[in-house]
Motif scaffolding. Structure first.
Motif, PDB file in Angstrom:
ATOM      1  N   MET A  13      -3.858  13.945  -2.766  1.00 58.69           N
ATOM      2  CA  MET A  13      -4.097  12.997  -1.688  1.00 58.69           C
ATOM      3  C   MET A  13      -4.238  11.646  -2.363  1.00 58.69           C
ATOM      4  O   MET A  13      -5.330  11.231  -2.745  1.00 58.69           O
ATOM      5  CB  MET A  13      -5.355  13.383  -0.909  1.00 58.69           C
ATOM      6  N   ARG A  14      -3.118  10.979  -2.542  1.00 54.71           N
ATOM      7  CA  ARG A  14      -3.085   9.742  -3.324  1.00 54.71           C
ATOM      8  C   ARG A  14      -3.106   8.509  -2.431  1.00 54.71           C
ATOM      9  O   ARG A  14      -2.503   8.484  -1.361  1.00 54.71           O
ATOM     10  CB  ARG A  14      -1.823   9.700  -4.191  1.00 54.71           C
ATOM     11  N   VAL A  15      -3.806   7.500  -2.922  1.00 53.89           N
ATOM     12  CA  VAL A  15      -3.813   6.180  -2.290  1.00 53.89           C
ATOM     13  C   VAL A  15      -3.564   5.165  -3.396  1.00 53.89           C
ATOM     14  O   VAL A  15      -4.219   5.206  -4.446  1.00 53.89           O
ATOM     15  CB  VAL A  15      -5.154   5.889  -1.590  1.00 53.89           C
ATOM     16  N   ARG A  26       4.747  10.942   2.641  1.00 50.59           N
ATOM     17  CA  ARG A  26       4.494   9.778   1.802  1.00 50.59           C
ATOM     18  C   ARG A  26       4.796   8.496   2.572  1.00 50.59           C
ATOM     19  O   ARG A  26       5.567   8.473   3.526  1.00 50.59           O
ATOM     20  CB  ARG A  26       5.317   9.841   0.510  1.00 50.59           C
ATOM     21  N   LEU A  67      -3.788   3.419  -8.634  1.00 52.27           N
ATOM     22  CA  LEU A  67      -3.474   4.672  -7.951  1.00 52.27           C
ATOM     23  C   LEU A  67      -4.603   5.659  -8.186  1.00 52.27           C
ATOM     24  O   LEU A  67      -5.033   5.867  -9.323  1.00 52.27           O
ATOM     25  CB  LEU A  67      -2.159   5.258  -8.491  1.00 52.27           C
ATOM     26  N   ASN A 111      -6.237   9.662  -6.943  1.00 52.24           N
ATOM     27  CA  ASN A 111      -5.966  10.945  -6.303  1.00 52.24           C
ATOM     28  C   ASN A 111      -7.280  11.513  -5.768  1.00 52.24           C
ATOM     29  O   ASN A 111      -8.085  12.059  -6.504  1.00 52.24           O
ATOM     30  CB  ASN A 111      -5.329  11.922  -7.298  1.00 52.24           C
ATOM     31  N   PHE A 163       0.841  -1.191   0.000  1.00 50.47           N
ATOM     32  CA  PHE A 163       0.000   0.000   0.000  1.00 50.47           C
ATOM     33  C   PHE A 163       0.883   1.251   0.000  1.00 50.47           C
ATOM     34  O   PHE A 163       1.920   1.298   0.671  1.00 50.47           O
ATOM     35  CB  PHE A 163      -0.917   0.004   1.230  1.00 50.47           C
ATOM     36  N   LYS A 164       0.446   2.265  -0.736  1.00 48.09           N
ATOM     37  CA  LYS A 164       1.190   3.510  -0.818  1.00 48.09           C
ATOM     38  C   LYS A 164       0.248   4.682  -0.593  1.00 48.09           C
ATOM     39  O   LYS A 164      -0.947   4.598  -0.869  1.00 48.09           O
ATOM     40  CB  LYS A 164       1.867   3.650  -2.195  1.00 48.09           C
ATOM     41  N   GLY A 165       0.826   5.775  -0.111  1.00 49.46           N
ATOM     42  CA  GLY A 165       0.020   6.969   0.098  1.00 49.46           C
ATOM     43  C   GLY A 165       0.867   8.221  -0.033  1.00 49.46           C
ATOM     44  O   GLY A 165       2.090   8.192   0.142  1.00 49.46           O
ATOM     45  N   ILE A 182       0.392  12.729   0.542  1.00 48.30           N
ATOM     46  CA  ILE A 182      -0.382  13.952   0.709  1.00 48.30           C
ATOM     47  C   ILE A 182       0.542  15.135   0.459  1.00 48.30           C
ATOM     48  O   ILE A 182       1.690  15.166   0.937  1.00 48.30           O
ATOM     49  CB  ILE A 182      -1.031  14.053   2.109  1.00 48.30           C
TER      50      ILE A 182
END
Length: 383
Positions: free
Chosen positions: A82-84, A382, A99, A101, A44-46, A48
């Motif tokens: 704001m990516r997930v 991140r 991905l 946003n 999982f990645k994130g 902001i």
């Protein structure tokens, strides 16, 4: 046989093994040194990016638009991204990447939000196949995530070429890999794209855009690489093209100081602008509408490693871009000086501060084609 049909048939035969092997590979796992690797694997990645903006331009708002009435918003807090994301390895050769946003919901989300949505099958270092929505390789910026670039955001030319189907997130298929010529490594990418942007229900015409990128290592010691990009295609029966060249380098000055430099040039048809104009307000030939730009991005990095502060970086990108230099030229010159504080490894945390100065050859009132001085502070986290 029609040449376009032949190309499509060849591509189908190239991609078919991706799905065939995916069905067999995800049920078995390779053994390495007696230990089995279990699949699927999830990562999982994130990200902001929150920022404060203040415009010092006369009657120019924080988004760069001029208002002759004088009623402008010249200071504002904003969430840029704001990516997930989720990366899933189905096997040692097959992966799926998603991905989104979520910051795109603050405005009309149509054609936005979903960024990456693709599957990738890797045969070897020489060949990997990708299909879905992804960022096709067509320059330096397309291969670098926005959270580790050396400036606040991508260049003006990146976004304009994205509107024309060459960069940013596009729907299509791609083959890429690397090989050696003597002792010199070479990497390549070949893409076939709809060319009408991301999150589209279908292609808006029968034309496709064919793009390629080749990167040659000129110096291993100084990490000097030369990139060459080219593309051709059709949009509503009009022939379009794009080309570019870029150089990257990374010099280690001392144990703590490094200096890297990016130089990139692009030129191509601005079919997005052409088809946005009324038929009686444009010339008959789409080739009359062309864009071109060049930017220089030097970056000086000093490794601090003091408590949580990892490094200090200074950069200043200079860009010259013209989105219609043949018919109605109006060169936009942008200067972006920035200082960056890095916390943790690989930009885990980052505080950036600087300016963006825009200068146009011709100011056009009540548009975004107007001189502007923008101050920015950006916080990035991140995982």
């Amino acid at each position: 046989m029609n040449k376009s049909l032949l190309i499509k048939i060849v591509f189908v035969f190239l991609i078919a093994p991706l799905f065939i092997n995916a069905q067999t590979d995800n049920t078995t796992a390779p053994e390495d040194s007696g230990s089995a690797v279990k699949y699927p694997q999830f990562q999982f990645k994130g990200l902001i990016q929150a920022r404060y903006l203040e415009s010092f331009g006369t009657n120019v708002d924080v988004l760069g638009a001029h208002h002759s009435t004088g009623e402008v918003t010249q200071s504002s807090f904003d969430i840029k991204r704001m990516r997930v994301g989720l990366n899933t390895k189905l096997s040692n050769t097959t992966e799926v990447v998603i991905l989104v946003n979520l910051a795109d919901f603050k405005s009309d989300p149509k054609g936005k939000v979903l960024e990456n949505a693709y599957g990738k099958y890797t045969f070897s270092r020489y060949l990997a196949l990708t299909g879905g929505q992804f960022r096709p390789a067509f320059g330096i910026e397309e291969l670098v995530p926005v959270d580790i670039i050396k400036s606040f955001d991508f260049s003006n030319q990146y976004y304009e070429f994205g509107k024309n189907g060459w960069t940013s997130f596009q729907i299509g298929a791609s083959a890429n890999g690397s090989f050696d010529i003597g002792k010199n490594p070479v990497s390549y990418a070949i893409s076939v794209l709809n060319g009408n942007g991301r999150n589209q229900e279908m292609d808006n015409d029968n034309g496709k855009q064919y793009a390629t990128r080749w990167v040659f290592e000129l110096s291993k010691r100084y990490k000097i690489n030369l990139g060459l990009n080219g593309g051709i295609g059709k949009r509503a029966d009009q022939k379009v093209f794009a080309l570019g060249a870029d150089i990257t380098s990374d010099f280690k000055l001392t144990d703590r100081f490094t200096f890297d430099l990016q130089i990139e040039y692009k030129q191509g048809t601005n079919q997005n602008l052409y088809f946005s104009l009324p038929a009686d307000a444009r010339t008959p030939n789409v080739d009359d509408y062309q864009m071109r730009g060049i930017y220089f991005l030097p970056n000086l990095r000093y490794v601090v490693d003091y408590k949580k502060l990892t490094s200090l970086e200074l950069s200043c990108r200079f860009e010259s871009f013209d989105n219609n230099f043949k018919v109605n030229s109006n060169v936009r010159k942008t200067y972006t000086p920035m200082i960056s504080l890095e916390f943790g490894k690989a930009y885990l945390g980052r505080i950036e501060m600087g300016f963006e100065f825009d200068r146009y050859n011709k100011n056009i009132p009540d548009t975004s084609y107007y001189n502007d001085d923008l101050f920015l502070i950006q916080l990035q986290l991140r995982l």
